[in-house]
Scaffold this active site. Structure first.
Site, PDB file in Angstrom:
ATOM      1  CB  CYS A 142      -8.650 -35.056 -78.569  1.00 12.46           C
ATOM      2  SG  CYS A 142      -6.995 -35.344 -77.874  1.00 12.46           S
ATOM      3  CB  SER A 191      -3.150 -39.671 -79.248  1.00 18.50           C
ATOM      4  OG  SER A 191      -1.949 -39.176 -79.808  1.00 18.50           O
ATOM      5  CG  HIS A 234      -8.340 -39.201 -80.779  1.00 22.65           C
ATOM      6  ND1 HIS A 234      -8.791 -38.226 -81.642  1.00 22.65           N
ATOM      7  CD2 HIS A 234      -7.351 -38.637 -80.055  1.00 22.65           C
ATOM      8  CE1 HIS A 234      -8.090 -37.116 -81.461  1.00 22.65           C
ATOM      9  NE2 HIS A 234      -7.214 -37.333 -80.503  1.00 22.65           N
ATOM     10  CD  GLU A 236     -11.549 -39.591 -83.624  1.00 23.33           C
ATOM     11  OE1 GLU A 236     -10.584 -38.803 -83.584  1.00 23.33           O
ATOM     12  OE2 GLU A 236     -12.243 -39.864 -82.624  1.00 23.33           O
ATOM     13  NE  ARG A 248       3.567 -37.406 -85.611  1.00 24.32           N
ATOM     14  CZ  ARG A 248       2.364 -37.181 -85.077  1.00 24.32           C
ATOM     15  NH1 ARG A 248       1.323 -36.923 -85.859  1.00 24.32           N
ATOM     16  NH2 ARG A 248       2.195 -37.227 -83.765  1.00 24.32           N
TER      17      ARG A 248
END
Length: 306
Positions: A142, A191, A234, A236, A248
């Site tokens: 990323c 993201s 991502h 993972e 959040r």
């Protein structure tokens, strides 16, 4: 075979409950084997979460892996207990005379800053320079991928109109060791607020674009010898990671869109379904096997001469 970790690393309990084979240092000392040495440069604020996610992936191979956790010395972590950092992490100045079979450089939530304004940028550039000679294969994730492409090849990051968040479909462009065994279409989380553009990468003759998404853009880039690998997503991530980020950001009052292709029927009250776990396991297994284990020299100090 397991990934080797300290006996009291918090991730151990989580991974063992998932029936993932981890080996404590005390048990590993009784084995006569040349394990792979992997360094994780963890730039994420929630370091325990990220280290657990990556250790989960590194354990899905028949290889024994020794992991060294590295943090930025020039950055004060607000989301990880100092005791955890002191117990389990080292800094670059403590490992710069070592060599590693593999290294992972994670993302970081600093995309909106120019690279040079990141408080640990100088330290990170030292690590990236070091990785070219002292690490056999480095995997950038990323923002880490954007930082690596910028520092090593002069490829800029570009601001997106809004945050790119969700689970996106991808396809490979060329045959690759990294995507050996993948289906024609695979899913991966993204993201980020910025991107690297295909046209800028294509100007660099030393790089191959391996996979992309019509919605999310370039996904994986590599040098032909797989010594430097850049992944913009991502793989993972856990099932709930994007949900936690979304809630959040909402709590912060940010003007944020819901992660795409993530919640069933687009309903954030429903738990998301994982559609990328098998791809993630296979990707990391391929990286460790084809790009690290089968290529790195048996005598690890010889890496600097490869």
């Amino acid at each position: 075979m397991p990934v080797k970790i300290p006996d009291d690393l918090p991730s151990r309990v989580i991974l063992e409950k998932e029936n993932i084979f981890v080996m404590t240092e005390s048990r590993a000392r009784r084995q006569d084997i040349r394990p792979l040495e992997i360094a994780i440069v963890n730039l994420m604020p929630t370091k325990i979460t990220t280290e657990t996610q990556l250790l989960r992936q590194l354990s899905n191979t028949p290889l024994q892996v020794n992991v060294s956790l590295i943090r930025a010395a020039d950055h004060i972590s607000k989301n990880t207990p100092e005791g955890h950092l002191e117990r389990f992490y080292t800094t670059f100045d403590q490992i710069q005379n070592r060599t590693f079979d593999g290294m992972i450089i994670t993302g970081a939530p600093v995309e909106k800053l120019p690279f040079e304004e990141v408080d640990y940028w100088q330290e990170l550039t030292d690590i990236m320079k070091y990785s070219r000679t002292q690490v056999h294969s480095t995997l950038f994730i990323c923002w880490g991928a954007q930082a690596g492409l910028y520092y090593l090849y002069g490829i800029p990051k570009v601001n997106l109109p809004s945050k790119l968040s969700g689970i996106f479909s991808h396809h490979t462009l060329v045959p690759s060791k990294l995507f050996q065994g993948f289906d024609d279409v695979f899913h991966a989380p993204h993201s980020r607020y910025t991107e690297v553009r295909k046209k800028d990468i294509e100007k660099v003759g030393e790089l191959d674009i391996l996979a992309e998404s019509e919605e999310a853009g370039v996904f994986a880039v590599s040098t032909p010898d797989y010594r430097q690998i850049f992944v913009t997503g991502h793989l993972e991530y856990d099932a709930g990671t994007l949900d936690q980020e979304y809630r959040r950001d909402l709590a912060k009052g940010l003007d944020i869109t819901m992660p795409r292709h993530y919640y069933p029927g687009g309903d954030p009250s429903l738990p998301p379904q994982v559609t990328w776990r098998a791809c993630a396991n296979l990707f990391y297994s391929n990286w460790l096997n084809y790009c690290v284990y089968q290529e790195t020299p048996y005598f690890i100090e010889e890496i600097s001469h490869c």
